[in-house]
Design a protein around this motif. Sequence first.
Motif, PDB file in Angstrom:
ATOM      1  N   ALA A  28      42.948  31.223  61.327  1.00 31.49           N
ATOM      2  CA  ALA A  28      41.829  30.651  60.573  1.00 31.49           C
ATOM      3  C   ALA A  28      42.322  30.098  59.235  1.00 31.49           C
ATOM      4  CB  ALA A  28      40.740  31.697  60.351  1.00 31.49           C
ATOM      5  N   GLU A  29      43.217  30.811  58.565  1.00 32.80           N
ATOM      6  CA  GLU A  29      43.772  30.338  57.294  1.00 32.80           C
ATOM      7  C   GLU A  29      44.539  29.027  57.497  1.00 32.80           C
ATOM      8  OE1 GLU A  29      44.564  34.769  55.342  1.00 32.80           O
ATOM      9  OE2 GLU A  29      46.223  33.658  56.236  1.00 32.80           O
ATOM     10  N   ALA A  30      45.363  28.991  58.527  1.00 33.12           N
ATOM     11  CA  ALA A  30      46.179  27.801  58.801  1.00 33.12           C
ATOM     12  C   ALA A  30      45.306  26.604  59.180  1.00 33.12           C
ATOM     13  CB  ALA A  30      47.192  28.101  59.902  1.00 33.12           C
ATOM     14  N   LYS A  31      44.259  26.838  59.971  1.00 28.10           N
ATOM     15  CA  LYS A  31      43.344  25.746  60.338  1.00 28.10           C
ATOM     16  C   LYS A  31      42.630  25.203  59.109  1.00 28.10           C
ATOM     17  CE  LYS A  31      42.264  26.880  65.125  1.00 28.10           C
ATOM     18  NZ  LYS A  31      41.205  27.301  66.045  1.00 28.10           N
ATOM     19  N   ALA A  32      42.234  26.078  58.200  1.00 22.81           N
ATOM     20  CA  ALA A  32      41.568  25.641  56.973  1.00 22.81           C
ATOM     21  C   ALA A  32      42.526  24.783  56.141  1.00 22.81           C
ATOM     22  CB  ALA A  32      41.084  26.841  56.164  1.00 22.81           C
ATOM     23  N   GLU A  33      43.792  25.184  56.057  1.00 20.49           N
ATOM     24  CA  GLU A  33      44.784  24.388  55.321  1.00 20.49           C
ATOM     25  C   GLU A  33      44.927  22.997  55.935  1.00 20.49           C
ATOM     26  OE1 GLU A  33      47.820  27.833  53.659  1.00 20.49           O
ATOM     27  OE2 GLU A  33      48.468  26.513  55.276  1.00 20.49           O
ATOM     28  N   LEU A  34      44.953  22.936  57.256  1.00 19.54           N
ATOM     29  CA  LEU A  34      45.086  21.657  57.942  1.00 19.54           C
ATOM     30  C   LEU A  34      43.877  20.759  57.657  1.00 19.54           C
ATOM     31  CD1 LEU A  34      46.631  19.831  59.910  1.00 19.54           C
ATOM     32  CD2 LEU A  34      45.455  21.016  61.776  1.00 19.54           C
ATOM     33  N   ARG A  35      42.680  21.316  57.775  1.00 17.57           N
ATOM     34  CA  ARG A  35      41.457  20.544  57.506  1.00 17.57           C
ATOM     35  C   ARG A  35      41.440  20.006  56.078  1.00 17.57           C
ATOM     36  NH1 ARG A  35      39.010  24.734  60.205  1.00 17.57           N
ATOM     37  NH2 ARG A  35      38.379  25.688  58.253  1.00 17.57           N
ATOM     38  N   GLU A  36      41.916  20.815  55.136  1.00 22.42           N
ATOM     39  CA  GLU A  36      41.886  20.447  53.717  1.00 22.42           C
ATOM     40  C   GLU A  36      43.115  19.645  53.288  1.00 22.42           C
ATOM     41  OE1 GLU A  36      41.611  24.305  51.960  1.00 22.42           O
ATOM     42  OE2 GLU A  36      39.673  24.714  52.883  1.00 22.42           O
ATOM     43  N   ASN A  37      44.041  19.426  54.237  1.00 23.69           N
ATOM     44  CA  ASN A  37      45.292  18.741  53.910  1.00 23.69           C
ATOM     45  C   ASN A  37      45.991  19.445  52.742  1.00 23.69           C
ATOM     46  OD1 ASN A  37      47.180  16.776  54.558  1.00 23.69           O
ATOM     47  ND2 ASN A  37      46.379  15.338  53.064  1.00 23.69           N
ATOM     48  N   ALA A  38      45.961  20.775  52.790  1.00 20.73           N
ATOM     49  CA  ALA A  38      46.471  21.619  51.706  1.00 20.73           C
ATOM     50  C   ALA A  38      47.992  21.579  51.616  1.00 20.73           C
ATOM     51  CB  ALA A  38      46.012  23.057  51.916  1.00 20.73           C
ATOM     52  N   ARG A  39      48.489  21.893  50.452  1.00 23.73           N
ATOM     53  CA  ARG A  39      49.923  22.040  50.211  1.00 23.73           C
ATOM     54  C   ARG A  39      50.112  23.353  49.464  1.00 23.73           C
ATOM     55  NH1 ARG A  39      49.218  18.340  53.096  1.00 23.73           N
ATOM     56  NH2 ARG A  39      50.273  16.329  53.115  1.00 23.73           N
ATOM     57  N   PRO A  40      50.177  24.469  50.206  1.00 25.28           N
ATOM     58  CA  PRO A  40      50.293  25.780  49.563  1.00 25.28           C
ATOM     59  C   PRO A  40      51.573  25.876  48.726  1.00 25.28           C
ATOM     60  CG  PRO A  40      49.972  25.998  51.936  1.00 25.28           C
ATOM     61  CD  PRO A  40      50.186  24.561  51.652  1.00 25.28           C
ATOM     62  N   GLU A  41      51.471  26.541  47.600  1.00 25.92           N
ATOM     63  CA  GLU A  41      52.623  26.693  46.715  1.00 25.92           C
ATOM     64  C   GLU A  41      53.720  27.504  47.408  1.00 25.92           C
ATOM     65  OE1 GLU A  41      53.736  28.433  42.291  1.00 25.92           O
ATOM     66  OE2 GLU A  41      51.693  28.624  43.044  1.00 25.92           O
ATOM     67  N   LEU A  42      54.942  27.045  47.277  1.00 25.19           N
ATOM     68  CA  LEU A  42      56.082  27.732  47.878  1.00 25.19           C
ATOM     69  C   LEU A  42      56.719  28.693  46.889  1.00 25.19           C
ATOM     70  CD1 LEU A  42      57.847  24.780  49.723  1.00 25.19           C
ATOM     71  CD2 LEU A  42      56.054  26.308  50.571  1.00 25.19           C
ATOM     72  N   LYS A  43      57.327  29.755  47.423  1.00 28.86           N
ATOM     73  CA  LYS A  43      58.050  30.706  46.580  1.00 28.86           C
ATOM     74  C   LYS A  43      59.306  30.072  45.994  1.00 28.86           C
ATOM     75  CE  LYS A  43      56.786  35.087  48.738  1.00 28.86           C
ATOM     76  NZ  LYS A  43      57.323  36.261  49.450  1.00 28.86           N
ATOM     77  N   GLU A  44      59.913  29.195  46.755  1.00 26.25           N
ATOM     78  CA  GLU A  44      61.176  28.597  46.342  1.00 26.25           C
ATOM     79  C   GLU A  44      61.249  27.176  46.896  1.00 26.25           C
ATOM     80  OE1 GLU A  44      65.918  29.753  46.677  1.00 26.25           O
ATOM     81  OE2 GLU A  44      64.434  30.965  47.708  1.00 26.25           O
ATOM     82  N   TYR A  45      61.903  26.299  46.172  1.00 23.15           N
ATOM     83  CA  TYR A  45      62.048  24.911  46.590  1.00 23.15           C
ATOM     84  C   TYR A  45      63.525  24.546  46.661  1.00 23.15           C
ATOM     85  CZ  TYR A  45      57.090  24.391  45.547  1.00 23.15           C
ATOM     86  OH  TYR A  45      55.734  24.532  45.547  1.00 23.15           O
ATOM     87  N   LEU A  46      63.860  23.637  47.535  1.00 20.51           N
ATOM     88  CA  LEU A  46      65.214  23.080  47.556  1.00 20.51           C
ATOM     89  C   LEU A  46      65.250  21.917  46.579  1.00 20.51           C
ATOM     90  CD1 LEU A  46      66.082  22.971  51.358  1.00 20.51           C
ATOM     91  CD2 LEU A  46      67.132  24.382  49.600  1.00 20.51           C
ATOM     92  N   HIS A  47      66.181  21.954  45.665  1.00 23.44           N
ATOM     93  CA  HIS A  47      66.242  20.910  44.649  1.00 23.44           C
ATOM     94  C   HIS A  47      67.402  19.942  44.861  1.00 23.44           C
ATOM     95  CE1 HIS A  47      63.022  22.753  42.404  1.00 23.44           C
ATOM     96  NE2 HIS A  47      63.625  23.907  42.525  1.00 23.44           N
ATOM     97  N   ASN A  48      68.324  20.309  45.735  1.00 21.66           N
ATOM     98  CA  ASN A  48      69.491  19.452  45.897  1.00 21.66           C
ATOM     99  C   ASN A  48      70.050  19.594  47.313  1.00 21.66           C
ATOM    100  OD1 ASN A  48      71.847  18.027  45.725  1.00 21.66           O
ATOM    101  ND2 ASN A  48      72.591  19.045  43.896  1.00 21.66           N
TER     102      ASN A  48
END
Length: 73
Positions: A28-48
């Motif tokens: 249900a959480e994942a479907k809601a994200e898809l409907r909202e075109n969400a971009r959940p905050e990540l714990k870590e990002y690749l910068h290079n």
Amino acid sequence: MIADMTGGDLFQVDTVKPYADDYYTCTAEAKAELRENARPELKEYLHNLEGYDTVFVGYPNWWGTMPMPCLLF
């Protein structure tokens, strides 16, 4: 398996707010994200990625597309 076969590095895309452990709640959480075109905050990002010639991105198929957190990768 790809990392084992290629000797490559692994990076796990993980959200700040974890998904529920319960399958139906998580879905249900994942479907809601898809409907909202969400971009959940990540714990870590690749910068290079300059040190890599090839990058494999693996993820589960959620309703014909990638999970919303993977769109931030």
